[in-house]
Design an enzyme around this catalytic site. Sequence first.
Site, PDB file in Angstrom:
ATOM      1  N   THR A 137       0.834  -1.204   0.000  1.00  0.00           N
ATOM      2  CA  THR A 137       0.000   0.000   0.000  1.00  0.00           C
ATOM      3  C   THR A 137       0.874   1.261   0.000  1.00  0.00           C
ATOM      4  O   THR A 137       0.581   2.230  -0.703  1.00  0.00           O
ATOM      5  CB  THR A 137      -0.908   0.006   1.260  1.00  0.00           C
TER       6      THR A 137
ATOM      7  N   ILE B   8     -11.278 -11.043   0.703  1.00  0.00           N
ATOM      8  CA  ILE B   8     -10.662 -10.873   2.029  1.00  0.00           C
ATOM      9  C   ILE B   8     -10.169  -9.435   2.157  1.00  0.00           C
ATOM     10  O   ILE B   8      -9.423  -8.950   1.303  1.00  0.00           O
ATOM     11  CB  ILE B   8      -9.437 -11.804   2.202  1.00  0.00           C
ATOM     12  N   TYR B   9     -10.563  -8.777   3.236  1.00  0.00           N
ATOM     13  CA  TYR B   9     -10.082  -7.421   3.485  1.00  0.00           C
ATOM     14  C   TYR B   9      -9.698  -7.334   4.961  1.00  0.00           C
ATOM     15  O   TYR B   9     -10.529  -7.590   5.828  1.00  0.00           O
ATOM     16  CB  TYR B   9     -11.180  -6.415   3.135  1.00  0.00           C
TER      17      TYR B   9
ATOM     18  N   CYS C  53     -22.253   0.364  13.683  1.00  0.00           N
ATOM     19  CA  CYS C  53     -23.071  -0.212  12.597  1.00  0.00           C
ATOM     20  C   CYS C  53     -23.476  -1.650  12.938  1.00  0.00           C
ATOM     21  O   CYS C  53     -22.999  -2.239  13.899  1.00  0.00           O
ATOM     22  CB  CYS C  53     -22.321  -0.161  11.277  1.00  0.00           C
TER      23      CYS C  53
ATOM     24  N   LEU D 166      -7.253 -12.088  -1.903  1.00  0.00           N
ATOM     25  CA  LEU D 166      -6.684 -10.948  -1.184  1.00  0.00           C
ATOM     26  C   LEU D 166      -6.049  -9.956  -2.157  1.00  0.00           C
ATOM     27  O   LEU D 166      -6.095  -8.753  -1.952  1.00  0.00           O
ATOM     28  CB  LEU D 166      -5.641 -11.431  -0.171  1.00  0.00           C
TER      29      LEU D 166
ATOM     30  N   GLU E 282       2.194  -0.338   9.467  1.00  0.00           N
ATOM     31  CA  GLU E 282       2.719  -1.554  10.107  1.00  0.00           C
ATOM     32  C   GLU E 282       3.769  -1.112  11.127  1.00  0.00           C
ATOM     33  O   GLU E 282       4.771  -0.518  10.744  1.00  0.00           O
ATOM     34  CB  GLU E 282       3.350  -2.469   9.045  1.00  0.00           C
TER      35      GLU E 282
ATOM     36  N   HIS F 254       2.161   1.938  -3.415  1.00  0.00           N
ATOM     37  CA  HIS F 254       1.151   2.588  -4.275  1.00  0.00           C
ATOM     38  C   HIS F 254       1.184   4.104  -4.053  1.00  0.00           C
ATOM     39  O   HIS F 254       1.085   4.895  -4.994  1.00  0.00           O
ATOM     40  CB  HIS F 254      -0.254   2.073  -3.965  1.00  0.00           C
TER      41      HIS F 254
ATOM     42  N   CYS G  85     -16.340   1.836  12.980  1.00  0.00           N
ATOM     43  CA  CYS G  85     -17.227   2.847  13.586  1.00  0.00           C
ATOM     44  C   CYS G  85     -17.735   2.433  14.956  1.00  0.00           C
ATOM     45  O   CYS G  85     -18.057   3.287  15.781  1.00  0.00           O
ATOM     46  CB  CYS G  85     -18.381   3.169  12.637  1.00  0.00           C
TER      47      CYS G  85
ATOM     48  N   ARG H  59      11.577 -14.777  -4.808  1.00  0.00           N
ATOM     49  CA  ARG H  59      10.437 -15.046  -3.923  1.00  0.00           C
ATOM     50  C   ARG H  59      10.010 -16.516  -4.004  1.00  0.00           C
ATOM     51  O   ARG H  59       9.575 -17.093  -3.003  1.00  0.00           O
ATOM     52  CB  ARG H  59       9.300 -14.096  -4.252  1.00  0.00           C
TER      53      ARG H  59
ATOM     54  N   CYS I 271     -20.465  -3.996  13.263  1.00  0.00           N
ATOM     55  CA  CYS I 271     -19.668  -3.738  14.467  1.00  0.00           C
ATOM     56  C   CYS I 271     -20.361  -4.275  15.703  1.00  0.00           C
ATOM     57  O   CYS I 271     -19.743  -4.937  16.534  1.00  0.00           O
ATOM     58  CB  CYS I 271     -19.394  -2.248  14.610  1.00  0.00           C
TER      59      CYS I 271
HETATM   60 ZN    ZN Z   1     -19.033  -0.224  11.874  1.00  0.00          ZN
END
Ligand code: ZN
Length: 344
Positions: free
Chosen positions: A41, A288-289, A97, A264, A65, A44, A94, A201, A100
């Site tokens: 990330t 997957i997140y 929601c 992913l 990280e 990017h 949050c 790799r 959550c």
């Molecule tokens: Zn939430």
Amino acid sequence: MKAIVKQSPESGGLVLTDVPTPIPGETQVLVKIKKTAVCGTDIHIYNWDAWAKKTIKTPQIMGHEFVGEVVEVGRQVTNVLPGQLVSGEGHIVCGKCRHCITGHPHLCPHTVGIGVNMDGVFAEYAVIPRENIWVCDETISHDVLSILDPLGNATHTALSFNVLGEDVLITGAGPIGLMSIPIIKRAGARNIVVTDINPTRLEMAKVLGATKVVDVRTEKLTDVVKSLNSMKEGFDIGLEMSGSPAAFTDMVASMANGGKIAILGLLPDNTKTDWNKIIFSSLTLKGIYGRQMYDTWYRMSALLQSGLEADIAKIITHRFDYRDYEEAFELMKSGECGKVILDW
Ligand code: ZN
């Protein structure tokens, strides 16, 4: 304090500069950063690609990280004390929601990313919400503790489906693909086949326990699968870690009927797939997140304590002083490395 900042949309790359040391709010924790790791990330953002242009508001401190020591806590913080060694979940949810409040905060639609949508941890100090703090086992090395965030991605992806006695295909031997190999091995997979186009790799994948590695520039996945006598019908489980449409095409084509794929890698918008194969072979696709909060964190910590640490340490190939961040980012861009650590 010193921080690595994306200063403006016009400026190329990132700059190391002086910014005010943050002051923790009532529910926040001030962390003195010890080590950080560079994520895809961050690359990017460093490259300032289309995703970064659309997502990042400048000026902003980069990075998510980390491992560090708590130096100050807000008045309403009771879960962590100054002096404790901590890392943190990079996704702030949050807390209100449906997902959550029903115990699935990793599905929160209002997720905010540290170092993506707000100031990050590539700095001498960072402010983290108390809910996101993970108190670390001090017997684990700081280097490994600085990569709990991507290790969590790997753990969440690798344990998405039951791999006990199954044949697993991993497309993409980047750091997260590599980390998932020893996890899957511990979870009892039979064959673990890993594809990539980077010999460095693929060599690491072998060391970490892949049954077979496939350089798809010179070998065909189907030929390699044929050489595994135990495999007759294709892979039971696929972990897509590359974001490469060609790799995803290969994966879908080599799944057994009823196979399950966890995705992913970020595939481009125009990625095509063989929908007939997915439908007629009854495949399952799961996006997957992030990590499950905090199931993934407990599991990966227990895995590290029961021997995974030695394998994960092998994926960390380079360490830099934070002042040499440009060298670290260029190395990450080249792909001739595993995880790259910045020492603060
Ligand atoms: Zn939430």
